[in-house]
Each structure stands twice: as structure tokens, then as C-alpha cells.
Write a protein that holds these residues in place. Structure first.
Motif, PDB file in Angstrom:
ATOM      1  N   TYR A 295       2.659  -1.098  -7.763  1.00 52.02           N
ATOM      2  CA  TYR A 295       2.124  -0.248  -6.702  1.00 52.02           C
ATOM      3  C   TYR A 295       2.790  -0.421  -5.336  1.00 52.02           C
TER       4      TYR A 295
ATOM      5  N   ARG B  16       3.617   3.057  -3.475  1.00 54.52           N
ATOM      6  CA  ARG B  16       2.338   3.499  -2.941  1.00 54.52           C
ATOM      7  C   ARG B  16       2.085   2.922  -1.544  1.00 54.52           C
TER       8      ARG B  16
ATOM      9  N   SER C 293      -4.570   0.203   0.856  1.00 55.66           N
ATOM     10  CA  SER C 293      -4.070   1.371   1.588  1.00 55.66           C
ATOM     11  C   SER C 293      -5.198   2.065   2.352  1.00 55.66           C
TER      12      SER C 293
ATOM     13  N   ASP D 270       3.067   7.939   0.234  1.00 57.66           N
ATOM     14  CA  ASP D 270       2.155   7.379  -0.762  1.00 57.66           C
ATOM     15  C   ASP D 270       2.356   8.139  -2.064  1.00 57.66           C
TER      16      ASP D 270
ATOM     17  N   PHE E 114       1.220   9.077  -4.878  1.00 58.60           N
ATOM     18  CA  PHE E 114       0.200   9.464  -5.850  1.00 58.60           C
ATOM     19  C   PHE E 114       0.636  10.758  -6.546  1.00 58.60           C
TER      20      PHE E 114
ATOM     21  N   GLY F 234       3.482   4.299 -10.937  1.00 60.86           N
ATOM     22  CA  GLY F 234       2.544   4.216  -9.827  1.00 60.86           C
ATOM     23  C   GLY F 234       1.581   5.385  -9.750  1.00 60.86           C
TER      24      GLY F 234
END
Length: 247
Positions: A11, A15, A44, A174, A176, A195
Motif C-alpha cells: 500500500y 496509496r 491516509s 492515491d 484506489f 493496491g
């Protein structure tokens, strides 16, 4: 074993919190004095007034930066905290991992004195607007169908809610699910996919045909032709939503 004990090891590489999303989250929290972050992961978007992080995965806890708020290993459905423990509770991109949504939301409501902030996504909007799952990886969309939390269900459980769309910048830091919407080659990178729980949990075998087609379309220029309008945008709304509930 917590899900992220197996998929969360990489991560910190992909991330990193995006400052624009962080600003929106912190604005939603408002002028609270203390915050508990539930499903905190590596920390985060935790504001300076974060008093405690709650996270079931020791792998994620071990990756929290030095100086982060103290972390407690526990699950959302059973928070080992007193009633009204903090001004606000936040839960970011985590509710879809909970085994009992109603119990988890009940715990957030019990622990928060003033405000609850949840970051989630609307699966129907995500399916319709995000080219990766719509055009290339329907298997990932089907996996998300099994775990995505209907926004109206969250609204019912939380009571009165204010919803804010979270627009994703084209250079989102980030990584995602939809972070690379204008950087399609990123999805061909195994480290990036590792991730993104949607992709990591769907599995490489199921993703391979779609990723192969994506790679071919990038080589031929077909993807760029099809997404010409998208490439002119700086931000996009693909269904991510910030839900803010006050007691």
C-alpha cells in the motif's frame, strides 16, 4: 485473517493520500476536537486531531507512518471504546469490507458525539461511468457487486445525511480503483493492481483477458480514440461519495 493482511503489503507504494481529497475530507469533519478513524489502514487522510485509529490488519498498522495516531487492532462491528468517545468518527473506503454493516454503523453512531464521515462509492454510477470496469473488466465489476454498499442503505442506517460527490483528479496520488482514469497504462502494472482491492481480490486469472485487450487498445490507439472526451477532463465523477451525518 483480515483481508489486508494478504493484500495490503504494498500500500505505501501506490496509496499516498491525495491533498485535494484530504481537503474535502477535513472540511467535512469540520471543527471537531478529536477524531477516531475506523478501518484506518495506513492512516491516509487522518487530520491532525486524530486521537485513535482502529484497524483489523496488523500488516496495515505496521505500515502507519511514524508520528501517526495510536492504532488499536479491532473491527468496526465491535469497537472497544466507550460511548461518545470522540467528537467525530471517520470511515474511508472501508464499509464494503465489513461483515455486518448495520452493526458497524451502529458502533460509529455510538462512539461519535457529533459527526460521522464516510467515504464510499455508488456502484451503479461506478459501473456506468468508469471505462475500466465497463469496457474491460466486467469481472471486477461483478466482484464489486457482491460487496458494494448501497448508498441508500447507508443513508437509512445513518439517519440524516449530507452527500458530497468526490471528484477524482486526473493525477490523483492515491491509487484506489478509479484513480488512474486518465492514465490507463497504470492498470497494466501488477503493483498498482495489488493496491486496489477490487482488482487484487478479483484475481489475475479473471482479469487477464480484459487487461490483454486494454494493452492492445493502447498500442493501436483505439483506447485514446474512444476516450477522447475523457482525455480533455481534469476531474471526473465516477460515483465516489462522502456521506456526512450529524447527531
Amino acid at each position: 485473517m483480515a483481508i489486508y493482511d494478504s493484500i495490503g503489503a504494498t500500500y505505501p507504494r501506490t496509496r499516498q493520500p491525495d491533498p485535494r481529497i484530504a481537503a474535502q475530507v477535513h472540511a467535512a469533519l469540520g471543527n471537531v476536537t478529536d477524531v477516531i478513524n475506523v478501518g484506518a489502514g495506513t492512516g491516509s487522510y487522518e487530520p491532525p486531531q486524530t486521537a485513535l485509529a482502529v484497524e483489523p490488519s496488523q500488516v496495515m498498522i505496521a505500515q502507519r507512518p511514524s508520528g501517526s495516531a495510536p492504532a488499536l487492532r479491532a473491527v468496526a462491528e465491535h469497537l472497544p471504546l466507550r460511548d461518545n468517545a470522540a467528537d467525530a468518527v471517520m470511515a474511508l473506503l472501508t464499509v464494503h469490507h465489513w461483515s455486518d454493516l448495520a452493526a458497524g454503523i451502529g458502533e460509529l453512531r455510538r462512539v461519535a458525539r457529533r459527526r460521522i464521515v464516510i467515504l464510499t462509492w455508488d456502484q451503479q454510477i461506478f459501473r456506468e461511468r468508469f471505462w475500466l470496469v465497463r469496457d474491460y473488466l466486467p469481472e471486477a465489476a461483478a466482484f464489486d457487486d457482491t460487496r458494494a454498499t448501497p448508498t441508500d442503505q447507508l443513508v437509512d442506517l445513518l439517519g440524516g445525511v449530507r452527500q458530497e460527490p468526490v471528484w477524482i483528479p486526473h493525477d490523483c496520488t492515491d491509487g484506489f480503483g478509479a484513480a488512474y482514469w486518465r492514465r490507463p497504462r497504470a492498470y497494466l502494472d501488477p503493483q498498482v493492481r495489488a493496491g486496489i482491492s477490487m482488482l487484487a481480490q478479483t484475481g489475475e486469472d479473471a482479469l487477464e483477458p480484459g487487461l490483454t485487450r486494454l494493452a492492445e487498445d493502447l498500442v493501436t490507439g483505439r483506447w485514446h480514440t474512444q476516450q477522447a472526451e475523457l482525455l480533455a477532463l481534469d476531474t471526473i465523477d465516477v460515483g465516489y461519495r462522502l456521506l456526512v451525518a450529524d447527531h
